[in-house]
Design a protein around this motif. Sequence first.
Motif, short mmCIF file in Angstrom:
data_model
loop_
_atom_site.label_atom_id
_atom_site.label_comp_id
_atom_site.label_asym_id
_atom_site.label_seq_id
_atom_site.Cartn_x
_atom_site.Cartn_y
_atom_site.Cartn_z
N VAL A 92 57.23 92.55 51.50
CA VAL A 92 57.47 91.80 50.27
C VAL A 92 57.99 92.76 49.20
N MET A 93 59.21 92.53 48.76
CA MET A 93 59.81 93.39 47.73
C MET A 93 59.59 92.75 46.36
N ALA A 94 58.41 93.02 45.79
CA ALA A 94 58.11 92.49 44.46
C ALA A 94 58.51 93.47 43.36
N ALA A 95 58.87 94.69 43.73
CA ALA A 95 59.23 95.69 42.71
C ALA A 95 60.55 95.35 42.05
N ALA A 96 60.65 95.68 40.78
CA ALA A 96 61.92 95.59 40.06
C ALA A 96 62.64 96.92 40.29
N VAL A 97 63.68 96.86 41.09
CA VAL A 97 64.39 98.08 41.49
C VAL A 97 65.60 98.26 40.58
N ALA A 98 65.77 99.46 40.06
CA ALA A 98 66.92 99.73 39.19
C ALA A 98 68.21 99.57 39.99
N ASP A 99 69.14 98.80 39.46
CA ASP A 99 70.41 98.59 40.17
C ASP A 99 71.29 99.83 40.14
N PHE A 100 71.15 100.62 39.06
CA PHE A 100 72.00 101.81 38.90
C PHE A 100 71.13 103.01 38.54
N ASN A 125 72.63 101.87 43.12
CA ASN A 125 71.55 102.17 44.05
C ASN A 125 71.68 101.34 45.32
N PRO A 126 71.13 101.84 46.43
CA PRO A 126 71.11 101.00 47.63
C PRO A 126 70.23 99.78 47.40
N ASP A 127 70.58 98.66 48.01
CA ASP A 127 69.78 97.44 47.92
C ASP A 127 68.79 97.45 49.08
N ILE A 128 67.54 97.76 48.78
CA ILE A 128 66.52 97.96 49.82
C ILE A 128 66.25 96.65 50.56
N LEU A 129 66.18 95.56 49.81
CA LEU A 129 65.90 94.25 50.42
C LEU A 129 67.00 93.87 51.41
N ALA A 130 68.24 94.04 51.00
CA ALA A 130 69.37 93.73 51.90
C ALA A 130 69.32 94.64 53.13
N VAL A 151 60.38 89.08 52.38
CA VAL A 151 60.27 88.28 51.16
C VAL A 151 60.86 89.04 49.99
N GLY A 152 61.73 88.38 49.23
CA GLY A 152 62.30 88.99 48.03
C GLY A 152 61.90 88.24 46.78
N PHE A 153 62.16 88.86 45.65
CA PHE A 153 61.92 88.25 44.35
C PHE A 153 63.24 88.19 43.59
N ALA A 154 63.34 87.22 42.72
CA ALA A 154 64.52 87.16 41.86
C ALA A 154 64.11 86.63 40.50
N ALA A 166 71.67 81.17 46.60
CA ALA A 166 72.77 82.09 46.92
C ALA A 166 72.23 83.48 47.22
N LYS A 167 71.25 83.91 46.42
CA LYS A 167 70.69 85.25 46.62
C LYS A 167 69.92 85.34 47.94
N LEU A 168 69.19 84.29 48.27
CA LEU A 168 68.43 84.23 49.53
C LEU A 168 69.37 84.45 50.71
N ARG A 170 72.45 85.78 50.60
CA ARG A 170 73.13 87.07 50.50
C ARG A 170 72.25 88.21 51.00
N LYS A 171 70.95 88.13 50.69
CA LYS A 171 70.04 89.23 51.02
C LYS A 171 69.47 89.12 52.43
N GLY A 172 69.63 87.97 53.05
CA GLY A 172 69.15 87.82 54.42
C GLY A 172 67.63 87.84 54.55
O1 C5P Z 1 69.71 91.41 43.27
P1 C5P Z 1 68.41 91.38 42.54
O2 C5P Z 1 68.07 92.68 41.88
O3 C5P Z 1 68.23 90.21 41.64
O4 C5P Z 1 67.36 91.15 43.72
C1 C5P Z 1 65.99 91.22 43.49
C2 C5P Z 1 65.28 91.48 44.79
O5 C5P Z 1 65.93 92.54 45.51
C3 C5P Z 1 63.87 91.96 44.58
O6 C5P Z 1 63.10 91.55 45.70
C4 C5P Z 1 64.01 93.47 44.55
O7 C5P Z 1 62.82 94.12 44.91
C5 C5P Z 1 65.12 93.70 45.56
N1 C5P Z 1 66.02 94.83 45.28
C6 C5P Z 1 66.07 95.90 46.17
N2 C5P Z 1 66.91 96.95 45.93
C7 C5P Z 1 67.72 96.95 44.86
C8 C5P Z 1 67.69 95.87 43.96
C9 C5P Z 1 66.82 94.83 44.19
O8 C5P Z 1 65.35 95.87 47.16
N3 C5P Z 1 68.54 97.98 44.66
#
Ligand code: C5P
Length: 227
Positions: A92-100, A125-130, A151-154, A166-168, A170-172
């Motif tokens: 479960v990726m509940a963390a707010a991950v910095a995009d950059f 940054n790499p998208d960990i959820l994807a 499980v992801g969060f948005a 759409a995000k669901l 896209r992120k698989g």
């Molecule tokens: O794309 P967005 O940031 O809205 O997606 C949010 C989801 O993706 C959250 O579950 C967050 O933990 C995850 N995420 C991630 N890696 C990133 C950005 C977001 O795993 N670089």
Amino acid sequence: GAPRDLAGRRIVVSAGGTREAIDPVRYIGNRSSGLQGYSLARTAVARGAEVTLVAANVTLPDPAGATVVQAESTAELREAVLAAAADADVVVMAAAVADFRPSTRHESKIKKTDGEPEAIPLTKNPDILAELGELRGDARARGAGHPQVIVGFAAETDDVLANGRAKLARKGCDLLVVNQVGRDLAFGTPDNAATVLAADGDAVEVKRGPKDDVADAVWDLVAARLV
Ligand code: C5P
């Protein structure tokens, strides 16, 4: 008491918000408190799971019974999540991950100058959820690995459900917890309200209430999808 429907399941939860260093004293960060992720960890332990909580810059006490791993940056969070996810039944990726992140980390504190400050170049940054979704897809294609629920969060401000669907896709992931932000909910507050969307079409609305309500709705949907 809580149902023991996650007994013996290995579950990874990320919580909090990553910080990207600009220089030794400054960072780019976000307002995530970690409350929702900690609630997920606590309720999963109560339902019998073996929980690894990857915590990014959270000041809450460790939930009893969970293994807590600390991460500061997105790179550290990614390492810890991927390592723990290798043999996990649920992530479960509940963390707010910095995009950059700043493209380079200044070794010394950036000095104030008289003129205009220099711009700080950013790198994606790499998208960990994807990535988790891709790793699972690759393992399936090889006939390897084991089933995993992701499980992801948005957090969305507009067109919450359409953007969530759409995000669901896209992120698989299997489930996406969509929060409407901006109505004094979600960030830093004890309460939350959310819609949990499932890749198979289900949608469960959780009315405004304690974050444990959202967590238990997530675990109900996860438990139904575990094989
Ligand atoms: O794309 P967005 O940031 O809205 O997606 C949010 C989801 O993706 C959250 O579950 C967050 O933990 C995850 N995420 C991630 N890696 C990133 C950005 C977001 O795993 N670089």
